[in-house]
Design a protein around this motif. Structure first.
Motif, PDB file in Angstrom:
ATOM      1  N   MET A 185       0.823  -1.198   0.000  1.00  0.00           N
ATOM      2  CA  MET A 185       0.000   0.000   0.000  1.00  0.00           C
ATOM      3  C   MET A 185       0.865   1.260   0.000  1.00  0.00           C
ATOM      4  O   MET A 185       0.528   2.257  -0.643  1.00  0.00           O
ATOM      5  CB  MET A 185      -0.929   0.000   1.210  1.00  0.00           C
ATOM      6  N   SER A 186       1.976   1.226   0.707  1.00  0.00           N
ATOM      7  CA  SER A 186       2.885   2.363   0.710  1.00  0.00           C
ATOM      8  C   SER A 186       3.433   2.616  -0.686  1.00  0.00           C
ATOM      9  O   SER A 186       3.528   3.761  -1.138  1.00  0.00           O
ATOM     10  CB  SER A 186       4.034   2.114   1.690  1.00  0.00           C
ATOM     11  N   GLY A 187       3.777   1.536  -1.389  1.00  0.00           N
ATOM     12  CA  GLY A 187       4.285   1.674  -2.745  1.00  0.00           C
ATOM     13  C   GLY A 187       3.235   2.146  -3.730  1.00  0.00           C
ATOM     14  O   GLY A 187       3.536   2.862  -4.684  1.00  0.00           O
ATOM     15  N   LEU A 188       1.989   1.748  -3.507  1.00  0.00           N
ATOM     16  CA  LEU A 188       0.900   2.145  -4.393  1.00  0.00           C
ATOM     17  C   LEU A 188       0.352   3.525  -4.058  1.00  0.00           C
ATOM     18  O   LEU A 188      -0.464   4.065  -4.815  1.00  0.00           O
ATOM     19  CB  LEU A 188      -0.238   1.120  -4.313  1.00  0.00           C
ATOM     20  N   ARG A 189       0.795   4.085  -2.943  1.00  0.00           N
ATOM     21  CA  ARG A 189       0.223   5.354  -2.492  1.00  0.00           C
ATOM     22  C   ARG A 189       0.352   6.433  -3.556  1.00  0.00           C
ATOM     23  O   ARG A 189      -0.573   7.212  -3.785  1.00  0.00           O
ATOM     24  CB  ARG A 189       0.909   5.792  -1.203  1.00  0.00           C
ATOM     25  N   SER A 190       1.527   6.507  -4.203  1.00  0.00           N
ATOM     26  CA  SER A 190       1.699   7.542  -5.220  1.00  0.00           C
ATOM     27  C   SER A 190       0.741   7.331  -6.386  1.00  0.00           C
ATOM     28  O   SER A 190       0.245   8.285  -6.985  1.00  0.00           O
ATOM     29  CB  SER A 190       3.150   7.565  -5.733  1.00  0.00           C
ATOM     30  N   ALA A 191       0.462   6.050  -6.688  1.00  0.00           N
ATOM     31  CA  ALA A 191      -0.498   5.759  -7.759  1.00  0.00           C
ATOM     32  C   ALA A 191      -1.890   6.195  -7.344  1.00  0.00           C
ATOM     33  O   ALA A 191      -2.633   6.783  -8.130  1.00  0.00           O
ATOM     34  CB  ALA A 191      -0.495   4.265  -8.081  1.00  0.00           C
ATOM     35  N   ILE A 192      -2.235   5.910  -6.085  1.00  0.00           N
ATOM     36  CA  ILE A 192      -3.555   6.284  -5.576  1.00  0.00           C
ATOM     37  C   ILE A 192      -3.736   7.788  -5.696  1.00  0.00           C
ATOM     38  O   ILE A 192      -4.745   8.283  -6.202  1.00  0.00           O
ATOM     39  CB  ILE A 192      -3.714   5.827  -4.119  1.00  0.00           C
ATOM     40  N   GLU A 193      -2.718   8.551  -5.225  1.00  0.00           N
ATOM     41  CA  GLU A 193      -2.827  10.009  -5.251  1.00  0.00           C
ATOM     42  C   GLU A 193      -2.903  10.544  -6.677  1.00  0.00           C
ATOM     43  O   GLU A 193      -3.744  11.386  -7.000  1.00  0.00           O
ATOM     44  CB  GLU A 193      -1.646  10.640  -4.521  1.00  0.00           C
ATOM     45  N   SER A 194      -2.012  10.068  -7.548  1.00  0.00           N
ATOM     46  CA  SER A 194      -1.958  10.634  -8.900  1.00  0.00           C
ATOM     47  C   SER A 194      -3.193  10.280  -9.711  1.00  0.00           C
ATOM     48  O   SER A 194      -3.751  11.121 -10.427  1.00  0.00           O
ATOM     49  CB  SER A 194      -0.694  10.154  -9.619  1.00  0.00           C
ATOM     50  N   TYR A 195      -3.646   9.029  -9.602  1.00  0.00           N
ATOM     51  CA  TYR A 195      -4.810   8.615 -10.379  1.00  0.00           C
ATOM     52  C   TYR A 195      -6.088   9.307  -9.901  1.00  0.00           C
ATOM     53  O   TYR A 195      -6.867   9.792 -10.713  1.00  0.00           O
ATOM     54  CB  TYR A 195      -5.001   7.099 -10.294  1.00  0.00           C
ATOM     55  N   VAL A 196      -6.291   9.332  -8.590  1.00  0.00           N
ATOM     56  CA  VAL A 196      -7.534   9.925  -8.102  1.00  0.00           C
ATOM     57  C   VAL A 196      -7.546  11.431  -8.320  1.00  0.00           C
ATOM     58  O   VAL A 196      -8.601  12.031  -8.548  1.00  0.00           O
ATOM     59  CB  VAL A 196      -7.795   9.581  -6.614  1.00  0.00           C
TER      60      VAL A 196
END
Length: 234
Positions: free
Chosen positions: A167-178
């Motif tokens: 989840m920490s690694g995907l956090r940047s994806a979560i922020e940028s995509y949303v």
């Protein structure tokens, strides 16, 4: 001597083999560069390259000079390496957005259920973030950064180190995509009001020990936003 382009991989494979065999473990010191180079038949530059890779991966800590902190020491902190790898893949657009969403559904549904089922759960950090999201005047970027922090806080509270690292690694994806999706939402204020309500409902279900409700709420929360923002083709 092996070709330089692949010689450093021999060092990695040797260290991996020693870890799997139990010959090396957390706290153990790797042999000196010169010894590794001579034993494996590679150049010292290849050994140094392999050690740099291991340090970035979070598997060793290196220190210069002499004494107990010198040399390369095995450390048990893989989270940093896994998170960094995922962040780099996301930055390089190596993961389709639908795959990110489905992965979130698997991980975060498991997190919500596990937390709700744990009588020792601690959601204080998540509740603090939920409160922070009620602040007036938050920009979409600020609100969604807090959103990502909330989902990470729940993962960390679950006590599952692998899920927390992912989840920490995907956090940047979560922020940028949303954030990209937020630009496609016609009534952002209404969406923020709904998201705040959903976040509180998720944390409340976890605190109430209702695993089924917690899993359902977080599933609907994630899929609902992706659909509203036009991010998912599923």
């Amino acid at each position: 001597m092996p070709e330089a382009a692949r010689a450093w991989r021999i060092v990695l494979e040797k260290i991996e083999s020693d870890l799997l065999d139990g010959a090396l473990g957390p706290g153990d010191r790797l042999p000196p560069e010169r010894e590794l180079a001579a034993t494996l038949g590679v150049g010292r530059s290849s050994v140094r390259e392999a050690l740099r890779v291991l340090e970035v991966m979070g598997l060793i800590r290196t220190g210069t000079g002499s004494g107990p902190t010198a040399g390369a020491i095995i450390i048990a902190t893989p989270r940093g390496g896994l998170s960094a790898l995922l962040r780099l893949q996301v930055a390089a657009q190596g993961f389709p957005i639908d795959d990110v969403m489905r992965t979130r559904l698997v991980l975060e549904s498991a997190v919500a259920g596990a937390l709700a089922s744990d009588p020792q759960r601690d959601t204080a950090s998540a509740r603090t973030i939920v409160d922070a999201m009620d602040a007036e005047g938050l920009s979409p970027a600020e609100f969604l950064a807090l959103d990502a922090q909330l989902h990470l806080a729940l993962a960390e509270a679950s006590g599952n180190a692998v899920i927390a690292a992912m989840m920490s690694g995907l956090r940047s994806a979560i922020e940028s995509y949303v954030l990209a999706g937020a630009e496609q939402i016609p009534d952002w204020d209404a969406t923020v009001t709904r998201l705040r309500s959903e976040h509180r409902a998720i944390v409340a279900a976890v605190d109430a020990g209702d695993a089924i409700a917690a899993r359902t709420l977080i599933h609907d929360h994630i899929t609902g936003y992706y659909a509203e923002a036009g991010l998912s083709r599923a």
